[in-house]
Design an enzyme around this catalytic site. Structure first.
Site, PDB file in Angstrom:
ATOM      1  N   SER A 107       1.003  -0.748   0.019  1.00  0.00           N
ATOM      2  CA  SER A 107       0.034   0.236   0.242  1.00  0.00           C
ATOM      3  C   SER A 107       0.691   1.490   0.311  1.00  0.00           C
ATOM      4  CB  SER A 107      -1.084  -0.053   0.669  1.00  0.00           C
ATOM      5  OG  SER A 107      -1.324   1.119   1.838  1.00  0.00           O
ATOM      6  N   GLN A 127       0.184  -0.414  -4.682  1.00  0.00           N
ATOM      7  CA  GLN A 127      -1.277   0.218  -4.771  1.00  0.00           C
ATOM      8  C   GLN A 127      -0.875   1.904  -4.273  1.00  0.00           C
ATOM      9  OE1 GLN A 127      -2.644   1.285  -1.401  1.00  0.00           O
ATOM     10  NE2 GLN A 127      -3.995   2.645  -2.898  1.00  0.00           N
ATOM     11  N   TYR A 129      -2.612   5.797  -3.415  1.00  0.00           N
ATOM     12  CA  TYR A 129      -3.253   6.393  -3.661  1.00  0.00           C
ATOM     13  C   TYR A 129      -3.138   7.742  -4.320  1.00  0.00           C
ATOM     14  CZ  TYR A 129      -5.973   3.432  -0.087  1.00  0.00           C
ATOM     15  OH  TYR A 129      -6.569   3.121   1.098  1.00  0.00           O
ATOM     16  N   THR A 155      -5.935   2.918  -6.291  1.00  0.00           N
ATOM     17  CA  THR A 155      -6.899   2.263  -5.739  1.00  0.00           C
ATOM     18  C   THR A 155      -8.571   3.476  -5.927  1.00  0.00           C
ATOM     19  OG1 THR A 155      -6.416   1.530  -4.019  1.00  0.00           O
ATOM     20  CG2 THR A 155      -8.874   2.779  -3.013  1.00  0.00           C
ATOM     21  N   ARG A 164     -15.614   5.397   9.903  1.00  0.00           N
ATOM     22  CA  ARG A 164     -15.179   4.312  11.507  1.00  0.00           C
ATOM     23  C   ARG A 164     -15.401   4.326  12.623  1.00  0.00           C
ATOM     24  NH1 ARG A 164     -10.142   3.045   7.226  1.00  0.00           N
ATOM     25  NH2 ARG A 164     -11.648   3.389   5.415  1.00  0.00           N
ATOM     26  N   LYS A 251      -8.663   0.154  -8.811  1.00  0.00           N
ATOM     27  CA  LYS A 251      -9.148  -1.037  -7.832  1.00  0.00           C
ATOM     28  C   LYS A 251     -10.341  -0.458  -6.926  1.00  0.00           C
ATOM     29  CE  LYS A 251      -8.010  -2.841  -3.162  1.00  0.00           C
ATOM     30  NZ  LYS A 251      -7.995  -2.176  -2.155  1.00  0.00           N
ATOM     31  N   HIS A 275     -14.222  -1.488  -0.400  1.00  0.00           N
ATOM     32  CA  HIS A 275     -12.708  -1.382   0.599  1.00  0.00           C
ATOM     33  C   HIS A 275     -12.810  -2.309   1.641  1.00  0.00           C
ATOM     34  CE1 HIS A 275      -9.436   1.804   0.562  1.00  0.00           C
ATOM     35  NE2 HIS A 275      -9.520   1.391   2.218  1.00  0.00           N
ATOM     36  N   ARG A 278     -15.312  -0.516   4.134  1.00  0.00           N
ATOM     37  CA  ARG A 278     -14.624   0.600   4.630  1.00  0.00           C
ATOM     38  C   ARG A 278     -14.856   2.061   4.337  1.00  0.00           C
ATOM     39  NH1 ARG A 278     -10.233  -1.269   8.483  1.00  0.00           N
ATOM     40  NH2 ARG A 278      -9.396  -0.062   8.208  1.00  0.00           N
TER      41      ARG A 278
HETATM   42  C1  LIG Z   1      -6.523  -2.424   8.141  1.00  0.00           C
HETATM   43  C2  LIG Z   1      -6.365  -2.033   6.417  1.00  0.00           C
HETATM   44  C3  LIG Z   1      -6.120  -1.372   5.849  1.00  0.00           C
HETATM   45  C4  LIG Z   1      -6.397  -0.640   4.699  1.00  0.00           C
HETATM   46  N1  LIG Z   1      -5.584  -0.271   4.242  1.00  0.00           N
HETATM   47  C5  LIG Z   1      -5.844  -0.290   1.726  1.00  0.00           C
HETATM   48  C6  LIG Z   1      -5.344   0.587   1.726  1.00  0.00           C
HETATM   49  O1  LIG Z   1      -3.646   0.973   2.026  1.00  0.00           O
HETATM   50  N2  LIG Z   1      -5.213   0.401   0.254  1.00  0.00           N
HETATM   51  C7  LIG Z   1      -6.509   0.453  -0.353  1.00  0.00           C
HETATM   52  O2  LIG Z   1      -6.319   0.554  -1.360  1.00  0.00           O
HETATM   53  N3  LIG Z   1      -7.191  -1.221   0.368  1.00  0.00           N
HETATM   54  C8  LIG Z   1      -6.707  -1.215   1.723  1.00  0.00           C
HETATM   55  N4  LIG Z   1      -7.767  -1.987   2.648  1.00  0.00           N
HETATM   56  C9  LIG Z   1      -8.148  -2.560   2.056  1.00  0.00           C
HETATM   57  C10 LIG Z   1      -8.183  -4.017   0.989  1.00  0.00           C
HETATM   58  O3  LIG Z   1      -6.957  -3.651   0.276  1.00  0.00           O
HETATM   59  C11 LIG Z   1      -8.882  -4.277   0.771  1.00  0.00           C
HETATM   60  O4  LIG Z   1     -10.075  -4.281  -0.002  1.00  0.00           O
HETATM   61  C12 LIG Z   1     -10.243  -5.530   1.475  1.00  0.00           C
HETATM   62  O5  LIG Z   1      -9.417  -5.532   2.666  1.00  0.00           O
HETATM   63  C13 LIG Z   1     -11.118  -6.604   1.673  1.00  0.00           C
HETATM   64  O6  LIG Z   1     -11.704  -7.403   2.627  1.00  0.00           O
HETATM   65  P1  LIG Z   1     -10.943  -7.793   3.391  1.00  0.00           P
HETATM   66  O7  LIG Z   1     -11.009  -7.213   3.846  1.00  0.00           O
HETATM   67  O8  LIG Z   1     -12.167  -8.665   4.305  1.00  0.00           O
HETATM   68  O9  LIG Z   1     -10.460  -9.413   2.836  1.00  0.00           O
HETATM   69  C14 LIG Z   1      -7.797  -2.544   3.922  1.00  0.00           C
HETATM   70  C15 LIG Z   1      -8.025  -2.396   4.630  1.00  0.00           C
HETATM   71  C16 LIG Z   1      -7.921  -3.260   5.913  1.00  0.00           C
HETATM   72  C17 LIG Z   1      -8.860  -3.834   6.639  1.00  0.00           C
END
Ligand SMILES: Cc1cc2nc3c(=O)[nH]c(=O)nc-3n(C[C@H](O)[C@H](O)[C@H](O)COP(=O)(O)O)c2cc1C
Length: 401
Positions: A107, A127, A129, A155, A164, A251, A275, A278
């Site tokens: 990331s 990845q 941002y 992303t 959150r 993404k 995401h 989230r």
């Molecule tokens: C703690 C955390 C941090 C994340 N940070 C990023 C990030 O920096 N960039 C991004 O594109 N997605 C981020 N995501 C989303 C993940 O890449 C992914 O889309 C998501 O976790 C998939 O769902 P899952 O946790 O059910 O597998 C994050 C998810 C979590 C749980």
């Protein structure tokens, strides 16, 4: 292996190991956490119709994607602040993925730098941002290229950060400003606290170069807060497409029309994702949105999916509904917190590979191409074909035995 056979068991172990604010940052979603719950629940609604008497088929779940060969059709999603799960999480997960022959995604908001990961895990994906400062965006792209990354994942589903609630309730912010409740929380989790004391608080390693001389954690955190993709639009993405010579994957796509337009723009793939629940809490589960995206882009464009994958059969379900590859986020953090990143990540790869193998055997599918031919019943998918802008819930590919 001693006891942890499922992601749920790893999650329980992670909950015990991590202080509450760290566990909640990893585990939580936005709003009422409806999307988070839906992501997992929607997988259970997808039924796969087994074929019997297929004999002893030899299974091969390998595939070629973005010019590389992978032994498994699943890998590690990009995770910001991963070292909250324990020091060395980014690196350990990158190594575990390399050991398993699977992709790892670093990331922008990682706690380990592009250059360090490139040395340890060649072939990792980066990845991006697209933050407020364009010079930083261009420099991150150039650094990724110079370090040898071949696949860039942009992303696009963070035009504003999700709300959150758990983080707000816990007072979790960066830099960590321990409240009295947090201090008690740390005392109750001495293993994690000692690790933090020995190795320092996680930092946004990729952004330190832009913080200016003597930049402290605070200004880096501010910098990170400006990393949401509010200014990102089609024209800017086209600029990024022109700058990045390698595979460009987008993404955070759920609408089939967006997916079709991305294919036209020259994207090499899309990740169907909300995401991990989230961001928009009313967003559909990725597995619900997947069939219409696949229908919109046709059979050739690589379509990846993440969100809610919790066992090997979920990977089989996603492939059967049109995914080429699946990514997991939280499960790898649970594994890292529970067992240490390289070991825990390795165990998680092994658990999921074994479950996928059992599923393929029971379905009579020896390859991913055969898995794609399995009869699927998916009751709540969207059918927003490119010609129709409205999302309509319909049954997709309902099949009679
Ligand atoms: C703690 C955390 C941090 C994340 N940070 C990023 C990030 O920096 N960039 C991004 O594109 N997605 C981020 N995501 C989303 C993940 O890449 C992914 O889309 C998501 O976790 C998939 O769902 P899952 O946790 O059910 O597998 C994050 C998810 C979590 C749980």
């Amino acid at each position: 292996m001693t006891g942890l056979h499922t992601i749920e068991a790893m999650r329980d172990a992670a909950r015990r190991r991590l202080p509450r604010f760290a566990f909640d940052f990893v585990d939580g979603g936005s709003g009422a956490e409806s999307a988070l719950a839906r992501n997992c629940a929607a997988f259970e609604a997808v039924r796969l119709l087994p074929r019997v008497l297929t004999g002893a088929v030899a299974r091969d779940p390998s595939l070629e994607l973005f010019g590389a060969k992978y032994a498994l059709p699943f890998g590690v999603a990009p995770i910001g602040l991963a070292n909250l799960a324990g020091s060395g999480t980014d690196l350990g997960l990158a190594q575990a993925a390399l050991d398993a022959g699977a992709p790892y995604t670093l990331s922008t908001a990682a706690t380990t730098s592009i250059e360090t990961i490139a040395r340890t895990a060649p072939g990792a994906w980066f990845q991006l941002y697209v933050g407020a400062d364009h010079a930083i965006v261009e420099d991150l792209i150039d650094r990724a290229e110079a370090a040898g990354f071949k696949t860039l994942i942009v992303t696009v589903d963070v035009p504003a950060p999700g709300k959150r609630v758990r983080d707000l309730v816990n007072g979790f912010s960066l830099p960590l400003r321990p409240t009295p409740a947090m201090a008690l929380d740390l005392l109750a989790h001495p293993g994690w606290a000692l690790d933090l004391a020995a190795n320092g608080a996680p930092r946004f390693a990729n952004l330190e170069a832009y913080g200016g001389k003597g930049a402290g954690a605070q200004s880096l955190a501010k910098l990170m807060a400006g990393q949401s993709s509010a200014r990102l639009d089609w024209a800017l993405l086209a600029d990024i497409r022109r700058r990045w010579k390698g595979a460009l994957v987008v993404k955070g796509v759920l609408h089939p029309q967006d997916a079709a337009r991305l294919a036209e723009l020259g994207a090499d793939g899309v990740v169907v994702s909300n995401h991990g629940g989230r961001q928009l809490d009313s967003a559909p589960a990725p597995i619900e949105a997947l069939p219409a995206v696949r229908a919109a882009v046709g059979p050739r464009l690589p379509v990846l999916l993440d969100g809610g994958v919790r066992r090997g059969e979920d990977i089989a379900r996603a492939v059967a509904l049109g995914a080429d590859m699946v990514l997991l986020g939280r499960p790898f953090l649970y594994a890292a917190a529970a067992r240490g990143a390289r070991r825990g990540g390795g165990e998680l790869f092994a658990i999921l590979a074994d479950e996928l193998d059992r599923a393929m055997t029971q379905l009579g599918a020896s390859t991913l191409a055969e898995l794609r031919q399995v009869e699927v019943f998916a009751p709540t998918t969207f059918n927003a074909a490119p010609a129709r802008p409205d999302l309509r819930a319909v049954e997709s590919r309902r099949t009679a035995p």
